[in-house]
Design a protein around this motif. Structure first.
Motif, PDB file in Angstrom:
ATOM      1  N   THR A 192     -21.519 -36.751  -3.897  1.00  0.00           N
ATOM      2  CA  THR A 192     -22.302 -35.787  -3.119  1.00  0.00           C
ATOM      3  C   THR A 192     -23.775 -35.845  -3.490  1.00  0.00           C
ATOM      4  O   THR A 192     -24.646 -35.825  -2.621  1.00  0.00           O
ATOM      5  CB  THR A 192     -21.759 -34.364  -3.338  1.00  0.00           C
ATOM      6  N   ARG A 248     -20.993 -31.316   2.181  1.00  0.00           N
ATOM      7  CA  ARG A 248     -21.693 -30.925   0.947  1.00  0.00           C
ATOM      8  C   ARG A 248     -22.966 -31.740   0.757  1.00  0.00           C
ATOM      9  O   ARG A 248     -23.994 -31.211   0.318  1.00  0.00           O
ATOM     10  CB  ARG A 248     -20.774 -31.103  -0.255  1.00  0.00           C
ATOM     11  N   ALA A 249     -22.905 -33.040   1.067  1.00  0.00           N
ATOM     12  CA  ALA A 249     -24.114 -33.868   0.955  1.00  0.00           C
ATOM     13  C   ALA A 249     -25.183 -33.373   1.915  1.00  0.00           C
ATOM     14  O   ALA A 249     -26.369 -33.313   1.575  1.00  0.00           O
ATOM     15  CB  ALA A 249     -23.788 -35.333   1.219  1.00  0.00           C
TER      16      ALA A 249
END
Length: 394
Positions: free
Chosen positions: A275, A304-305
């Motif tokens: 991530t 999430r990234a």
């Protein structure tokens, strides 16, 4: 993302976009368009160059962005200064290396010179202010003694360290910082790679096994895939608020062949940094239009990234010169905490990350806590900060 209007990258800021375009390795866009349309605040552009420590890189991209001659003239000495710092650092490292070898102290070189030599056309294109060394935690005091013998003064922390303060500081920080007045040399001596021991614990535990040598100078540094993983972790912890660190990532990625990409992908997975890496690669694409290998581009697609990417853009925008951002601004602090707490999902990480956000290590000078008692600082530091603020208003 296509360039639209006066904006090139992901932040609606003409000067920052222009700077990103200047320092990108090979931007797939018309960098000079905003300059041709007028309205560029070149004084602000120069302030950004200074903030992001990319003077030599910006000058190298001067023609690409249509930089005025007077601005270019003021940046003309940047590469020469970098070269001078680089040569001074190499000479110092050779002396330290000899002394460490005689003392039997294993060490490794992090970031800075190692990245400049390996990933840049000329090392002096990258600004190198300090030298980052890492040694085993149990040899720190011996290594510090050697550094002090070379004319350095410890500047972080500035206060004297008894056993308890040294132990408590070591839990809150990852390095001591030193300065040599005679020539302006700066050096950070690390006992781990990050303040948060739960961030990249495998590198901290196994760095000796993963050390090799730099391309030119022969000093020990981390294996390329592990070193890039560390560079990604370092930049992420600081919210990527200096474009210099993203320029490093772009150039280190550009060096990878197919085998290197495969090894890096496996290393990121092993260290739980997919991530963190995905958000950094997304930032490189947003700001620099970097061309990413497919396996690395895939890392940018997770939710999430994307969230970390957006948080980092907020931090970069909030940290602009003359923007009024700072640790005393609640909005900025909240952005930074949100980003820091979301970097990895590893047991113990978030609790320590929160502690590190609220504790100020310089308060240890005035609070005689027993060895290992750092949790109470989460209450003491904010109280002391309020006291300083009230006192400053009187």
């Amino acid at each position: 993302m296509e360039a639209t209007g006066d904006t090139i990258g992901g932040i609606a800021d003409r000067e920052l976009d222009l700077l990103a375009c200047a320092i990108a390795q090979s931007p797939a866009m018309d960098c000079a368009r905003p300059a041709r349309t007028g309205g560029i605040d070149w004084a602000r552009f120069e302030a950004l160059v200074d903030r992001h420590r990319v003077g030599a890189l910006a000058l190298a991209g001067a023609a690409r962005i249509g930089m005025p001659a007077d601005v270019a003239a003021r940046l003309a000495g940047e590469e020469e200064r970098n070269a001078s710092n680089y040569l001074r650092s190499i000479a110092l490292l050779r002396k330290l290396s000899d002394h460490f070898a005689r003392a039997g102290i294993e060490w490794v070189l992090l970031k800075g010179i190692a990245v400049a030599e390996a990933a840049y056309e000329r090392p002096a294109l990258r600004e190198m202010i300090d030298i980052d060394l890492m040694v085993d935690a149990v040899r720190i005091e011996e290594a510090e003694g050697i550094i002090l013998e070379k004319g350095f003064t410890r500047i972080h922390p500035r206060f004297a360290l008894d056993d308890a303060k040294r132990a408590n500081f070591a839990k809150l920080h990852s390095a001591y910082s030193y300065f040599r007045r005679a020539d302006g040399a700066q050096l950070d001596l690390h006992w781990r790679t990050s303040q948060n021991p739960y961030f990249v614990p495998q590198i901290d535990a196994h760095w000796r096994e993963w050390s090799g040598t730099t391309v030119v100078s022969g000093f020990p540094t981390l294996r390329p895939d592990v070193h890039l993983a560390y560079v990604l972790a370092h930049g992420a912890k600081h919210g990527w608020v200096r474009l210099k660190w993203l320029a490093d990532v772009e150039r280190m990625v550009a060096m990878l062949d197919d085998a290197g990409v495969a090894l890096l992908t496996a290393t990121l997975r092993e260290h739980g940094l997919e991530t963190v890496a995905g958000s950094a690669f997304a930032l490189c694409h947003t700001l620099f239009r970097s061309r990413l290998p497919e396996a690395l581009a895939d890392l940018t697609s997770s939710a999430r990234a994307a969230q970390l990417h957006d948080h980092a853009l907020e931090l970069i925008a909030a940290d602009l010169p003359m923007g009024g951002a700072g640790i005393g601004k609640p909005g900025y602090l909240w952005r930074r905490m949100r980003h820091s707490l979301g970097l990895v999902r590893r047991r113990g990480y978030r609790r320590r990350a929160l502690l590190l956000e609220v504790v100020r290590s310089h308060d240890l000078e005035h609070v005689p806590l027993p060895k290992g008692w750092i949790v109470p600082m989460a209450i003491i530091s904010p109280v002391l900060a309020v006291g300083r603020a009230i006192s400053g208003k009187q």
